[in-house]
Design a protein around this motif. Structure first.
Motif, PDB file in Angstrom:
ATOM      1  N   HIS A  20      -7.193   1.706  12.050  1.00 33.85           N
ATOM      2  CA  HIS A  20      -8.610   1.813  11.698  1.00 33.85           C
ATOM      3  C   HIS A  20      -8.817   2.560  10.382  1.00 33.85           C
ATOM      4  O   HIS A  20      -9.921   3.034  10.101  1.00 33.85           O
ATOM      5  N   ASP A  21      -7.746   2.658   9.569  1.00 31.71           N
ATOM      6  CA  ASP A  21      -7.864   3.281   8.249  1.00 31.71           C
ATOM      7  C   ASP A  21      -6.819   2.676   7.312  1.00 31.71           C
ATOM      8  O   ASP A  21      -5.817   2.126   7.765  1.00 31.71           O
ATOM      9  N   THR A  22      -7.053   2.779   6.024  1.00 32.68           N
ATOM     10  CA  THR A  22      -6.181   2.128   5.044  1.00 32.68           C
ATOM     11  C   THR A  22      -4.821   2.821   4.914  1.00 32.68           C
ATOM     12  O   THR A  22      -3.816   2.153   4.672  1.00 32.68           O
ATOM     13  N   PHE A  23      -4.776   4.137   5.080  1.00 30.75           N
ATOM     14  CA  PHE A  23      -3.493   4.835   5.004  1.00 30.75           C
ATOM     15  C   PHE A  23      -2.535   4.312   6.074  1.00 30.75           C
ATOM     16  O   PHE A  23      -1.372   4.021   5.810  1.00 30.75           O
ATOM     17  N   SER A  24      -3.029   4.191   7.301  1.00 30.58           N
ATOM     18  CA  SER A  24      -2.196   3.707   8.396  1.00 30.58           C
ATOM     19  C   SER A  24      -1.790   2.253   8.195  1.00 30.58           C
ATOM     20  O   SER A  24      -0.686   1.860   8.573  1.00 30.58           O
ATOM     21  N   ALA A  25      -2.669   1.455   7.601  1.00 26.72           N
ATOM     22  CA  ALA A  25      -2.347   0.050   7.333  1.00 26.72           C
ATOM     23  C   ALA A  25      -1.129  -0.043   6.416  1.00 26.72           C
ATOM     24  O   ALA A  25      -0.220  -0.849   6.657  1.00 26.72           O
ATOM     25  N   LYS A  26      -1.108   0.775   5.394  1.00 26.99           N
ATOM     26  CA  LYS A  26       0.020   0.779   4.462  1.00 26.99           C
ATOM     27  C   LYS A  26       1.279   1.350   5.126  1.00 26.99           C
ATOM     28  O   LYS A  26       2.355   0.757   5.047  1.00 26.99           O
ATOM     29  N   ALA A  27       1.119   2.454   5.832  1.00 31.15           N
ATOM     30  CA  ALA A  27       2.270   3.126   6.440  1.00 31.15           C
ATOM     31  C   ALA A  27       2.932   2.268   7.518  1.00 31.15           C
ATOM     32  O   ALA A  27       4.161   2.242   7.620  1.00 31.15           O
ATOM     33  N   THR A  28       2.145   1.552   8.296  1.00 33.71           N
ATOM     34  CA  THR A  28       2.727   0.776   9.382  1.00 33.71           C
ATOM     35  C   THR A  28       3.519  -0.428   8.885  1.00 33.71           C
ATOM     36  O   THR A  28       4.434  -0.885   9.556  1.00 33.71           O
TER      37      THR A  28
ATOM     38  N   ILE B 155      -4.565  -4.582   2.546  1.00 33.41           N
ATOM     39  CA  ILE B 155      -3.478  -3.624   2.326  1.00 33.41           C
ATOM     40  C   ILE B 155      -2.297  -3.934   3.242  1.00 33.41           C
ATOM     41  O   ILE B 155      -1.139  -3.941   2.813  1.00 33.41           O
ATOM     42  N   TRP B 156      -2.577  -4.216   4.506  1.00 33.24           N
ATOM     43  CA  TRP B 156      -1.517  -4.519   5.474  1.00 33.24           C
ATOM     44  C   TRP B 156      -0.731  -5.756   5.056  1.00 33.24           C
ATOM     45  O   TRP B 156       0.502  -5.772   5.118  1.00 33.24           O
TER      46      TRP B 156
END
Length: 152
Positions: free
Chosen positions: A87-95, A122-123
């Motif tokens: 539910h956030d862009t940081f996590s989308a990139k990190a995952t 981003i994902w």
């Protein structure tokens, strides 16, 4: 890229906009349903999306329900799926970088369409880092999956 997408009744409104967004980026999208706001069970829509990803018919999968929680739980029960609830862009990139996820779960009741598009873009654009520590972790997850997967 070929993307399979599915939602239950609580994600159907967001799904329509996401399909248009993905197509505008040039992706081939397969809508695995649902297309009504009448109540249904999210596993009935998570499973066909994940089946397409595991079989290679789709490169990635996107699941949408009210919170994304039920879809992500269902998806992660399926061998070969690494689904992240984001539910956030940081996590989308990190995952993508760290976990090489192949399915994304989001919640229509949690995020709006603009943020959903940013997360998905981003994902999809982020590559797996393939560093030794990340590959080792993915291998351990695969071994765990193999150990606990029932074989006939």
């Amino acid at each position: 890229m070929k993307i399979a997408i599915g939602s239950d009744h609580a994600g159907v409104r967001l799904k329509g906009g996401i399909i248009e967004f993905l197509q505008s980026l040039g992706h081939e999208v397969t809508d695995m349903g649902y297309n009504s706001t009448d109540s249904v069970d999210y596993p009935d829509y998570a499973i066909p999306v994940c089946d397409r990803v595991v079989s290679g018919e789709a490169d990635k999968g996107i699941l949408i329900c009210g919170t994304g929680i039920g879809m992500s739980i269902t998806a992660n029960k399926m061998p070969g799926i690494r689904c992240a609830l984001v539910h956030d862009t940081f996590s989308a990139k990190a995952t993508r970088e760290h976990n090489d996820t192949n399915v994304l779960a989001i919640g229509e009741r949690v995020i709006g369409p603009g943020l959903a598009e940013d997360i998905i873009r981003i994902w999809l654009e982020t590559e797996f880092s393939q560093g030794e520590r990340h590959c080792n972790r993915i291998r351990k997850i695969a071994e765990l999956e193999e150990k606990y997967t029932l074989h006939p």
